[in-house]
Motif scaffolding. Structure first.
Motif, short mmCIF file in Angstrom:
data_model
loop_
_atom_site.label_atom_id
_atom_site.label_comp_id
_atom_site.label_asym_id
_atom_site.label_seq_id
_atom_site.Cartn_x
_atom_site.Cartn_y
_atom_site.Cartn_z
N HIS A 1 -2.42 10.62 23.36
CA HIS A 1 -0.98 10.83 23.50
C HIS A 1 -0.35 11.29 22.18
O HIS A 1 0.64 12.04 22.20
N LEU B 1 4.97 7.23 26.75
CA LEU B 1 5.11 8.58 26.22
C LEU B 1 6.51 8.90 25.70
O LEU B 1 6.76 10.03 25.27
N ILE C 1 0.35 15.08 21.67
CA ILE C 1 1.28 15.80 22.54
C ILE C 1 2.29 16.65 21.76
O ILE C 1 2.53 17.81 22.12
N THR D 1 -4.64 16.03 28.03
CA THR D 1 -5.08 15.37 26.81
C THR D 1 -5.33 13.90 27.10
O THR D 1 -4.71 13.32 27.98
N ASP D 2 -6.26 13.31 26.37
CA ASP D 2 -6.46 11.87 26.46
C ASP D 2 -6.00 11.18 25.17
O ASP D 2 -6.27 10.01 24.95
N TYR E 1 -1.41 13.32 30.78
CA TYR E 1 -2.13 12.34 29.99
C TYR E 1 -3.25 11.76 30.85
O TYR E 1 -2.99 11.14 31.89
#
Length: 440
Positions: free
Chosen positions: A68, A94, A71, A65-66, A38
């Protein structure tokens, strides 16, 4: 439920256990490790080094990835290329997407709704009340209009806290409706500029829990945490962590093993088990904080993850790696640690002043390590020139000492704190800010 395979995915970059520690623990479990990173602001050079270290050890993929919320989709795509057998994370932001991905892929994990309940201090209070476990008066607050009803229903003194938060972020004691309104305005402003993922802040106000003296020795606070592992609903309590007295609502010290008398020890374990079951946690680690009251242990909160420095403390006191066991559980395997303490350890944090300051100078970490051989580790958290804000949860210094008994750990920690010096100036006008860290 069981995962028949070795491909583990780690969700990293959003706090909790350091990524380097997580990768070190993963080496004990499997060589097939993918990472979803992240991208939340970690310096690019640090991420590049972590990725290089990962690439030298593991077979897998590194995804970034920016967002969350993306995901679970990323893991579904990865699963089609390379079947995933377990998903683990240690950062509070997360744990919901972790549960969603586990459910989507049919992997060992908690029901997403149970994790959402655990992550919400409001939903958690409601669930514990429904289960007949807690009767603490509380009420949700979303804005100033809710204050009069909350004051009437909950009473004072009370505690105002974000529904979603961590590390005592924006938790404050209030003594009247006027003070509640003032603190709510401050908290709303701070929350909207915070790094938390929730775009619409909401808060809960609850009656202040009053602690009692449960220890035969001096030096401890009036609350504890219970550290547990859960395997398909089977709960194993691995430790009770004693606490030093709070600095406002900021935790500054954790001690293992517990010094509670045996009957008190059993009370907190029994209550923690009831809370875990009521909230529907079935896999992984839990960190249950309990206030030691005249009427018995009362739930402060449950976290559906490993608590802050608990991994460090357990390694120092038992030699076991709970982070590796959490990964084993994620893969559907049994935990392997025998969590019997053979020595004592104390983790200590030094919070900064309660105003915006700039760090000018501090005692070097290397100097403290040289002066105190009892230090298992020591970390100065910021470099000179850093501007520090009181509405962010952090510490200037963290360290851990070990010893053969609790008294020696407490004494050594006090000497380390006394030896640490920090020169700070006001961010507003540059004036010198007096700062004298002291043991509780």
């Amino acid at each position: 439920m069981s995962a028949a395979g070795t491909h583990l995915v780690l969700l990293l970059g959003a706090g909790g256990v350091s990524p380097a520690s997580a990768l070190a623990a993963a080496r004990k479990v499997t060589s097939e490790v993918s990472v979803v990173w992240y991208d939340g602001g970690t310096p690019a050079t640090a991420v590049a080094q972590l990725r290089a270290d990962w690439g030298e050890t593991f077979d897998g993929e590194w995804l970034t990835t920016d967002r969350h919320l993306d995901i679970p989709d990323l893991l579904a795509d990865l699963h089609r290329r390379r079947p995933v057998h377990g998903v683990a994370t240690f950062g509070e932001p997360l744990i919901v997407v972790q549960a969603e991905a586990q459910a989507r892929l049919g992997l060992p994990g908690n029901p997403p709704e149970a994790v959402r309940t655990a992550q919400s201090k409001l939903a958690q209070r409601r669930r514990l009340r429904e289960a007949g476990i807690e009767r603490i008066p509380f009420r949700e607050i979303t804005g100033p209009a809710d204050v009069p009803a909350a004051a009437a229903e909950v009473g004072f003194p009370a505690v105002l806290k974000p529904v979603h938060g961590a590390a005592s972020f924006l938790v404050t004691k209030v003594h009247s409706a006027d003070e509640l309104l003032e603190k709510l305005h401050e908290a709303l402003a701070a929350y909207r500029t915070s790094p938390l993922f929730d775009p619409e802040p909401s808060f809960v106000v609850e009656r202040l829990l009053v602690g009692d003296e449960w220890y035969e020795e001096d030096g401890f606070g009036n609350y504890v945490s219970v550290e547990s592992l859960v395997e398909d609903g089977r709960i194993t309590h691995v430790a009770v962590t004693d606490k030093l007295p709070l600095d406002a609502f900021v935790e500054i010290g954790h001690v293992m093993p517990t010094s509670l008398p045996a009957d008190r020890h059993r009370q907190v374990l029994d209550q923690a088990g009831r809370i875990i079951e009521a909230l529907g946690i079935r896999w992984g680690a839990t960190h249950v904080e309990l206030k030691l009251t005249p009427d018995g242990p009362a739930c402060i909160e449950l976290n559906a993850r490993l608590g802050g420095p608990i991994g460090h403390l357990l390694r120092a006191t038992t030699g076991c790696d709970i982070e590796a066991d959490i990964m084993r559980l994620a893969l559907g395997r049994a935990a392997e640690g025998d969590y019997q303490a053979t020595r004592f350890a104390l983790y200590r944090a030094v919070p900064p002043p309660s105003q915006a300051v700039t760090l000018v100078r501090q005692t070097a970490r290397e100097q403290l390590l040289a002066d105190f051989p009892e230090l298992a580790f020591c970390k100065t958290r910021f470099t000179p020139g850093t501007e520090l804000h009181p509405d962010r949860p952090y510490s200037l210094l963290t360290f851990m000492v070990t010893g053969d008994d609790v008294k020696s750990c407490l004494a050594t920690a006090e000497r380390v704190v006394d030896a640490y010096e920090a020169e700070l100036v006001s961010s507003a006008d540059g004036s010198v800010v007096k700062f004298t860290p002291s043991a509780p």
